[in-house]
Design an enzyme around this catalytic site. Structure first.
Site, PDB file in Angstrom:
ATOM      1  N   TYR A  66       0.834  -1.207   0.000  1.00 30.35           N
ATOM      2  CA  TYR A  66       0.000   0.000   0.000  1.00 30.35           C
ATOM      3  C   TYR A  66       0.866   1.254   0.000  1.00 30.35           C
ATOM      4  CZ  TYR A  66      -2.629   3.895   1.859  1.00 30.35           C
ATOM      5  OH  TYR A  66      -3.165   5.152   2.048  1.00 30.35           O
ATOM      6  N   GLY A  85      -5.058   5.970   0.321  1.00 25.56           N
ATOM      7  CA  GLY A  85      -6.398   6.066   0.858  1.00 25.56           C
ATOM      8  C   GLY A  85      -7.392   5.283   0.031  1.00 25.56           C
TER       9      GLY A  85
END
Length: 524
Positions: free
Chosen positions: A70, A77
């Site tokens: 990520y 987000g």
């Protein structure tokens, strides 16, 4: 090799630097670096340095093998489902720093900014952020040379951490935006060049590692705890002097009384006041019970002192944590995605602390109201006026100061509304429950400032009251209280004829905020 940076203190002595790496950092150490009393260096421990490099190396190997991480190979987000093409992974951190460059409000002071830099460095030095050793070195160099990113105070909801304000730290590292340097606001790149520093090219996770954490709220919380701790001591000393000025009953602080209600902070505070009132044992007792703002002062101040115990624990735990996302272990070769950027502990701690501190303001405001009122101050002049003769009719002493203290108190009390309950859903509902920790910390520092202003007014008032009470006799004070009053008089003269008191008050506020006057035993 560890570079030693010694800070020269008044009198020519040198303070050893605070060391980051392989050991817990304390609130006191953060505050010392933030106010320029100590330098900071990275540990030269080989195992500490190896762990940092292992995390960066593992992440690099994982990406080379096509791994998904990520914020490294994905968007941020709500955009975490967007895969970043391999040829653009290196550019992603710079985009993160740039699009978060939207902060507003006043800029953090130099002291606050240093605290933020220390907090971010300590977190990254835990070794679970996958950043390079060069990044830690550059953060340490910013502090050593006092190159301070110009950080707007507003724009963080406290999860995913302090993204927007910390983007200004990341921007400084890459040579963008502005910094404070040698007393001026300058563009970052020329400052880096003047120091022969090449702007960093952030590695794939480094933008996220710098920004996705709780460093702003935590750095500010460290400063708030230090100031609050000192205020509890100052309030105790002021209470003793107010009691003496109004011929109060020292029996309200007898240790035997507090032994039957064993809150530690309350007992501690009562003991301090009792010791300050030792010279009053033979004084005439004029009433059985004083009003609550005197009699119950340990019960008010003691709450703050007891709260500081768990607040200090939680703030130092946050300070010494890895609080970005994802968390990377280079030795065991794993990546876990979580929510350590969430500033809930800091938010709750700062909401609690600002309430405890505002109660100190309210206590001192009540004490000041008693001191200036001839109906309740047992023989002192109305408004503590020091004027005599015909001019006494046109002099008003501390009348306006009491009004000002009431205004500062009211504003402090108004700010006790907890920030942590005002969570907002943000970022396409990805950040749908946020901490508001940075707002809570900023609120707390403002409450502290207002309370320090009330304390400054009361310090002057009790000193005036003592001088008026013993105008024709030898002051009945312990050595500690006498020295305290003499110190005040070195800063502010006795108020006889009316004069503007603004600059006197500002000197007192600065004196309080410097925390240079030792009160009771060493700080807890």
């Amino acid at each position: 090799m560890k570079t030693e940076h010694f800070t020269t203190l008044p009198g020519g002595t040198q303070a050893s630097p605070v060391t980051v790496g392989g050991q817990r950092m304390t609130i006191a150490e953060v505050a010392a670096v933030a106010r320029g009393a100590r330098g900071l260096c990275l540990s030269d421990d080989a195992e500490f340095q190896r762990q940092i490099r292992a995390g960066a190396a593992y992440l690099e190997a994982l990406l080379a093998d096509g791994g998904t991480v990520y914020g490294v190979t994905t968007g941020y987000g709500d955009s975490c489902t967007v895969t970043v093409p391999p040829e653009l992974v290196a550019e992603l951190p710079l985009h993160l720093t740039r699009y978060h460059g939207c902060g507003l409000g006043e800029y953090l002071s130099p002291e606050w900014t240093r605290a933020v830099l220390v907090a971010r460095l300590v977190s990254l030095a835990q070794g679970y952020s996958g950043v390079r050793w060069a990044l830690l070195e550059r953060l340490q160099q910013l502090l050593a040379e006092d190159v301070l990113p110009l950080i707007p105070a507003e724009g963080s909801v406290g999860a995913s951490g302090d993204l927007t304000p910390l983007s200004y730290v990341a921007a400084t590292l890459v040579g963008e935006r502005q910094v404070r340097f040698r007393g001026e606001i300058c563009d970052a790149l020329p400052v880096l060049q003047s120091l022969n520093w090449a702007p960093l090219k952030l590695a794939p996770k480094e933008g996220l590692a710098i920004m996705n954490g709780t460093a702003v709220m935590t750095g500010l919380a460290c400063l708030a705890v230090e100031r609050a701790e000192y205020l509890t001591r100052l309030c105790s000393r002021i209470t003793a002097l107010a009691s003496i000025a109004m011929q109060g009953n020292p029996g309200h602080f007898d240790p035997r009384l507090f032994a039957v209600k064993p809150h530690r902070g309350q007992i501690e505070c009562a003991q301090w006041i009792w010791e300050d009132l030792a010279s009053q044992s033979q004084a005439e007792q004029v009433r059985l019970q004083d009003r609550y703002s005197i009699r119950c002062a340990p019960h008010v101040i003691g709450v703050a002192r007891d709260a500081l115990g768990w607040i200090r624990r939680d703030v130092e735990n946050e300070l010494n944590s890895a609080n970005d996302n994802p968390i990377i272990n280079g030795d065991e070769e794993w990546v876990l995605h979580g929510g350590h950027f969430y500033g809930g502990h800091i938010a709750f701690a700062m909401d609690g602390l600002k309430t405890a501190v505002a109660n100190l303001a309210d206590l001192m405001d009540r004490q000041l109201a008693l001191l200036v009122d001839s109906r309740y101050n047992h023989g002192l002049p109305q408004n503590l006026s020091g004027a005599s003769g015909p001019s006494a009719a046109i002099n008003h002493g501390f009348k306006a100061i009491q009004i000002g203290a009431s205004a500062w108190t009211a504003e402090a009390l108004k700010l006790t509304m907890p920030a942590s309950v005002f969570s907002r859903s943000t970022e396409c509902h990805n950040q749908d429950k946020v901490s508001m920790g940075t707002i809570a910390a900023r609120d707390c520092l403002r409450v502290l400032e207002l309370t320090e202003q009330v304390a400054a007014a009361l310090v002057l008032a009790v000193t005036q009251g003592i001088q008026l009470r013993f105008a024709e006799s030898e002051p009945m004070l312990t050595a500690a209280c006498a020295a305290f009053c003499q110190e005040i008089r070195q800063h502010v003269a006795f108020l006889d004829e009316d004069r503007p008191m603004e600059h006197d008050l500002r000197r007192m506020v600065a004196w309080i905020q410097s925390r240079t006057w030792a009160l009771y035993d060493a700080a807890a």
